[in-house]
Design a protein around this motif. Structure first.
Motif, short mmCIF file in Angstrom:
data_model
loop_
_atom_site.label_atom_id
_atom_site.label_comp_id
_atom_site.label_asym_id
_atom_site.label_seq_id
_atom_site.Cartn_x
_atom_site.Cartn_y
_atom_site.Cartn_z
N GLN A 156 -2.17 -41.34 -5.75
CA GLN A 156 -2.03 -40.25 -5.80
C GLN A 156 -2.27 -39.32 -6.86
O GLN A 156 -1.46 -39.55 -7.73
N LEU A 157 -3.06 -38.05 -7.00
CA LEU A 157 -2.88 -37.45 -8.02
C LEU A 157 -2.06 -36.03 -7.73
O LEU A 157 -1.33 -35.58 -8.54
N ALA A 158 -2.17 -35.52 -6.39
CA ALA A 158 -1.51 -34.43 -6.21
C ALA A 158 -1.16 -34.49 -4.73
O ALA A 158 -2.07 -34.64 -3.94
N ASN A 159 0.05 -34.17 -4.14
CA ASN A 159 0.40 -34.14 -2.87
C ASN A 159 1.02 -32.66 -2.37
O ASN A 159 1.62 -32.24 -3.29
N GLU A 160 1.32 -32.58 -1.02
CA GLU A 160 1.96 -31.33 -0.51
C GLU A 160 1.08 -29.89 -1.09
O GLU A 160 1.66 -29.18 -1.50
N CYS A 161 -0.13 -30.14 -1.35
CA CYS A 161 -0.71 -29.06 -1.75
C CYS A 161 -1.09 -28.09 -0.71
O CYS A 161 -1.82 -28.52 0.34
N LYS A 162 -0.51 -26.94 -0.97
CA LYS A 162 -0.51 -25.82 0.04
C LYS A 162 -1.04 -24.57 -0.57
O LYS A 162 -0.73 -24.25 -1.48
N ASN A 163 -1.95 -23.86 0.21
CA ASN A 163 -2.52 -22.20 -0.17
C ASN A 163 -1.49 -21.40 0.63
O ASN A 163 -0.43 -21.76 0.98
N ALA A 164 -1.69 -20.14 0.15
CA ALA A 164 -0.75 -18.98 0.60
C ALA A 164 -0.43 -19.11 1.97
O ALA A 164 0.56 -18.91 2.39
N GLN A 165 -1.50 -19.53 2.74
CA GLN A 165 -1.58 -19.22 4.21
C GLN A 165 -0.56 -20.38 4.58
O GLN A 165 0.31 -20.10 5.67
N GLN A 166 -0.61 -21.66 4.29
CA GLN A 166 -0.02 -22.76 4.45
C GLN A 166 1.44 -22.67 4.05
O GLN A 166 2.29 -23.44 4.72
N ALA A 167 1.74 -22.03 2.83
CA ALA A 167 2.80 -21.97 2.17
C ALA A 167 3.78 -20.93 3.04
O ALA A 167 5.12 -20.96 2.81
N ALA A 168 3.24 -20.07 3.79
CA ALA A 168 4.06 -18.92 4.43
C ALA A 168 4.95 -19.57 5.45
O ALA A 168 4.65 -20.44 6.01
#
Length: 180
Positions: A156-168
């Protein structure tokens, strides 16, 4: 007379050890086809080390000169007229995805100061999966998060990647009270 047989036996052993006596077996039978095969196998071994090195170098140069993938996979994509989505991931990693409304089969993904073009791969689960086989990058997007994988290093290079809408934060509506 017991000394004579012992003496002869000792002489035979001495001569055999010195290699003077020939073994008592017949000469091996030679087969013409077998000889031809052995000669053919021996010829490639007769190459000089310089010729073998030159052949190996030419093969390596040909492999480098002819890329396995097209320029659209290897080169950085054009990101003009695209929609930009920023993702914040675990461990402070950042990913930016550029999408074009006219092209749903490709995205451009910025990872570690480099822009990569990824092509869409169909899935049975409905997840968005994009891959770049040359660089080994795989982006998997589901409604809750995204993940970036390296298929060449199997990690894995990056996990739990969230944009502004997903992080709200998700606010659930409380059930209304019945009025009597």
């Amino acid at each position: 007379m017991t000394l004579l047989p012992r003496f002869l036996t000792a002489c035979a052993f001495a001569l055999a050890a010195a290699g003077i006596c020939a073994p008592l077996q017949a000469a091996p039978e030679k087969h013409p086809k077998a000889e031809a095969v052995l000669k053919a196998k021996a010829k490639p071994k007769a190459k000089s080390k310089k010729a073998a090195a030159a052949t190996a170098t030419a093969a390596a140069a040909a492999a480098v000169a002819a890329p396995a993938y097209g320029a659209d996979v290897v080169d950085e994509p054009d990101i003009t007229d695209t929609v930009v989505t920023e993702y914040a991931c675990e461990l402070g990693n950042k990913i930016t995805i550029y999408t074009n409304e006219n092209d749903g089969a490709h995205i451009a993904l910025r990872w570690k100061k480099r822009l990569h073009r990824l092509s869409r791969v169909g899935t049975t689960t409905g997840a968005l999966r994009f891959e770049n086989p040359h660089w080994g990058l795989i982006w998997i997007g589901i409604p809750a998060k995204g993940i970036l994988l390296d298929s060449k290093l199997n990690r894995q290079l990056a996990n739990e990647c969230k944009n502004a809408q997903q992080a709200a934060p998700i606010v659930a509506a409380l059930p209304e009270e019945k009025k009597s």
